[in-house]
Design a protein around this motif. Structure first.
Motif, PDB file in Angstrom:
ATOM      1  N   ARG A   1      -2.658   2.135  -8.890  1.00 47.38           N
ATOM      2  CA  ARG A   1      -2.027   1.553  -7.613  1.00 47.38           C
ATOM      3  C   ARG A   1      -0.932   2.226  -7.193  1.00 47.38           C
ATOM      4  N   GLU A   2      -0.091   2.910  -8.461  1.00 50.34           N
ATOM      5  CA  GLU A   2       1.255   3.565  -7.816  1.00 50.34           C
ATOM      6  C   GLU A   2       0.717   5.091  -7.371  1.00 50.34           C
ATOM      7  N   GLU A   3      -0.288   5.700  -7.661  1.00 48.50           N
ATOM      8  CA  GLU A   3      -0.657   6.833  -7.169  1.00 48.50           C
ATOM      9  C   GLU A   3      -1.184   6.523  -5.649  1.00 48.50           C
ATOM     10  N   MET A   4      -1.826   5.305  -5.613  1.00 52.36           N
ATOM     11  CA  MET A   4      -2.294   5.077  -4.052  1.00 52.36           C
ATOM     12  C   MET A   4      -1.228   4.962  -3.186  1.00 52.36           C
ATOM     13  N   LYS A   5      -0.143   4.128  -3.708  1.00 56.61           N
ATOM     14  CA  LYS A   5       1.093   3.936  -2.911  1.00 56.61           C
ATOM     15  C   LYS A   5       1.832   5.192  -2.552  1.00 56.61           C
ATOM     16  N   SER A   6       1.761   5.883  -3.358  1.00 54.19           N
ATOM     17  CA  SER A   6       2.637   7.446  -3.387  1.00 54.19           C
ATOM     18  C   SER A   6       1.736   8.255  -2.157  1.00 54.19           C
TER      19      SER A   6
END
Length: 167
Positions: A146-151
């Motif tokens: 999820r953090e990778e998608m956000k970034s």
């Protein structure tokens, strides 16, 4: 405690090009899985036996992909108390609408979680979220994703704003 497996069931080998995406996603996150071709109609006894034994055989969730009549997920839900996730497949006379309705319209007490037409990757993510309720390592991997998608979105937004400022 052994990791729970995900069963990935397709009604026909013609579903494999889409269903392969679920298997690839599960593999990327080191989630053990098995993939099988079982038909609710043509191999009804084998499908029923698989569903009935799934919990004892180490499965924690079942993904079923089927088109047209799309009875597969419902047949599995009728034979197990494990979570069943249906992937309605595009195709046929109604281009998947019949499969979507057959998958989502289950009687009370026999739910089938349903993803989008050909939504194999989301089916894998939903199965992993279910397993992550009792698997902290998997929960952490999903949070990282999820953090990778956000970034990635934040980088695209920055690039868009930079381009707009040049107009």
């Amino acid at each position: 405690m052994d990791k729970k497996k995900v069963a990935v069931i397709m009604g026909s080998d013609s579903d494999w090009p889409v269903v392969k995406g679920a298997c690839q996603t599960l593999k990327k996150y080191d989630v053990p899985f098995e993939a099988h071709i079982l038909s609710a109609h043509r191999t009804a006894e084998a499908a029923s036996a698989f569903a009935k034994a799934a919990r004892d055989n180490g499965f924690g969730a079942i993904i079923c992909a089927a088109g047209m009549a799309a009875h597969l997920a419902g047949a599995f839900a009728a034979n197990t108390t494990l979570p069943v996730i249906g992937i309605p497949m595009k195709g046929g006379a109604l281009d998947g609408l019949d499969a979507l309705l057959a998958t989502v319209q289950m009687p009370s007490g026999l739910p089938v979680a349903t993803v989008a037409l050909n939504g194999a990757k989301n089916a894998a993510f939903l199965a992993m979220q279910i397993l992550a309720v009792s698997d902290e390592e998997l929960a952490a991997k999903l949070a990282e994703h999820r953090e990778e998608m956000k970034s990635a979105i934040e980088k695209k937004e920055a690039a868009l704003q930079a381009e707009i400022s040049e107009i």
